[in-house]
Design an enzyme around this catalytic site. Structure first.
Site: not given
Length: 479
Positions: A287, A310
């Site tokens: 993430d 991310h």
């Protein structure tokens, strides 16, 4: 007779002087040994230096190594150095299967009460403990030193039913504490990632309803003047490290690792936290590499390598019509590789507040999708309705942003709110080329205003000059 007595007299004087000098030498040597023995003892205890120009006497018997299982050093003993509280002294086994929770709690209680104490997790063990809250306030200078391996129970099936599933290690109301060491905090997150409720983890890639709570690995709450350094943290069930309602955080030299497809495993998450520095660290996860939530200001990020991840995100902000305030964020000299996003600001429709004073400077990207993105239509399920308010995004600078992008998406994407345009976006020395394939020369802009100080690659002709005339009428969301 008088002539003969003179040589005899001088000979007698010479013999007397010789005897006196020999005696003085003997006394001097005796005094030297006594002084050196005393000085050597002081150096060992106080760190002072011995007599100038003297050699330290050699002890033929080597000193015995310290016993790591002995009780903690006495805090009342003068000049004894830091007081070390080894968890083995409190009964910790460190075999990876025994529950060492009570030993850690007892060691914390004693260490917390002593100034400049060290709670030691030794290097020769694998220590398993259940969810634990380490509460302050404590005496100044507390160090939690992890040189071994520290881990939670292996997965939700082993998690005690009475324990919180929100976080594993919680530090609350501590001031001036350091969490460091040469060891590893292992999150044992795989079984949590594979819960059917997690995105695409159900049968045939589905996402199913059901219990989905997963613990953050480390959480600091209502604390200040914190240091986190030189640790390896890996495979968290959810966020690896979280700072909430803190002030004065210094993070340096840490390594965070989890697989690229591990869901919701943000590396470092901060919210309602001020005066943060994150330096010289490497983060790869499933993430956001670093996520900055509402209530954060004066955050400095430098020399960080992210990816796969991310990217670095401000947000998401304004969920459920809430107010969000973020200001004075600086990201410099950073590398982002093989990531779904690069540098991102994401807000929900319907929110209030502002994001201002953001600097992205000297960032290299390698095979990154959505290198530069402002998304004010953030939504998890594609069913979000248009709303008339939004978090105001202004004063965002992109300088010396270079590298390669994944051609599946335009490298620059400014999707600003219909009701609240983005303003004062500054672009300088931006050069992004395709990692492979053809150049995409069509960046996306919607309701975005600012200036290009230099030509960009690809060209970003959609960024509008100046400011919209109506912005001051609409901006009523002071932070």
């Amino acid at each position: 007779m008088g002539i003969l007595s003179r040589p005899v007299f001088f000979l007698w004087i010479l013999i007397t002087l010789t005897l006196i000098l020999c005696c003085n030498n003997t006394f001097a040597r005796t005094h030297f040994h006594k002084k050196q023995t005393k000085s050597h003892h002081q150096k060992g205890n106080n760190g002072g230096e011995g007599g100038e120009g003297f050699e330290t006497p050699i002890n033929d018997t080597p000193p015995s190594p310290p016993d790591s299982s002995t009780a903690p050093s006495d805090p009342n003993e003068p000049n004894s150095g830091p007081c070390v509280f080894d968890v083995r002294s409190y009964g910790a086994v460190g075999d990876g299967s025994n529950d060492d929770t009570q030993a850690f709690r007892a060691a914390w209680k004693d260490a917390c009460a002593v100034e400049s104490a060290v709670l030691l997790v030794p290097s020769d063990g694998n220590f398993m403990i259940t969810a634990t809250t380490f509460s302050g306030p404590c005496q100044p200078g507390l160090v939690f030193q992890i040189d071994g391996l520290l881990m939670p129970p292996a997965g939700p099936d082993c998690w005690p039913a009475t324990d919180s599933k929100q976080q594993w290690l919680t530090f609350i109301q501590v001031e001036g504490m350091t969490l460091k060491g040469s060891g590893t905090i292992e999150g044992n997150g795989e079984e949590w990632w594979n819960l059917p409720c997690k995105p695409h983890k159900g049968p045939n890639g589905s996402t199913l309803p059901g219990p989905c709570e997963s613990p953050a690995l480390i959480r600091f709450f209502m604390s200040c003047n914190l240091t986190l350094k030189n640790l390896r943290i890996e495979n968290s069930p959810k966020f690896h490290v979280k700072f909430d309602n803190c002030e004065g955080v210094h993070i340096e030299g840490i390594s965070i690792n989890s697989p690229a497809l591990s869901p919701n495993t943000d590396g470092i998450h901060i919210e309602n936290t001020k005066s943060v520095g994150i330096y010289n660290s490497m983060i790869s996860n499933g993430d956001d590499c670093i996520s900055i939530g509402t209530g954060c200001s004066d955050v400095d990020i430098e020399n960080v390598t992210c990816g796969p991840s991310h990217g670095i995100s401000i947000g998401s902000l304004g969920v459920q019509n809430s107010q969000a305030c973020v200001a004075n964020i600086s990201v410099k000299n950073t590398v982002i590789r093989h990531s779904d996003n690069g540098i991102r600001i994401k807000t929900w429709q319907g929110g209030m507040g502002s994001v201002t004073g953001i600097i992205f400077d000297t960032i290299f990207m390698e095979n990154v999708r959505n290198c530069i993105i402002v998304d004010q239509y953030y939504c998890l399920n594609k069913k979000c309705m248009n709303q008339s308010t939004a978090v105001y995004v202004s004063d965002v600078t992109y300088n010396n942003i270079r590298g390669t992008y994944d051609v599946r998406s335009p490298p620059i994407h400014f999707a600003c709110s219909d009701s609240m345009p983005c303003t004062n976006i500054t672009m300088s020395e931006v050069e992004l080329l395709p990692f492979e394939g053809e150049l995409i020369d069509d960046p996306f802009c919607w309701n975005a205003y600012g200036a290009q100080q230099t030509l960009t690659i690809p060209p970003i002709t959609c960024l509008q000059d100046g400011e919209p005339q109506s912005i001051m009428d609409k901006f009523t969301y002071d932070c």
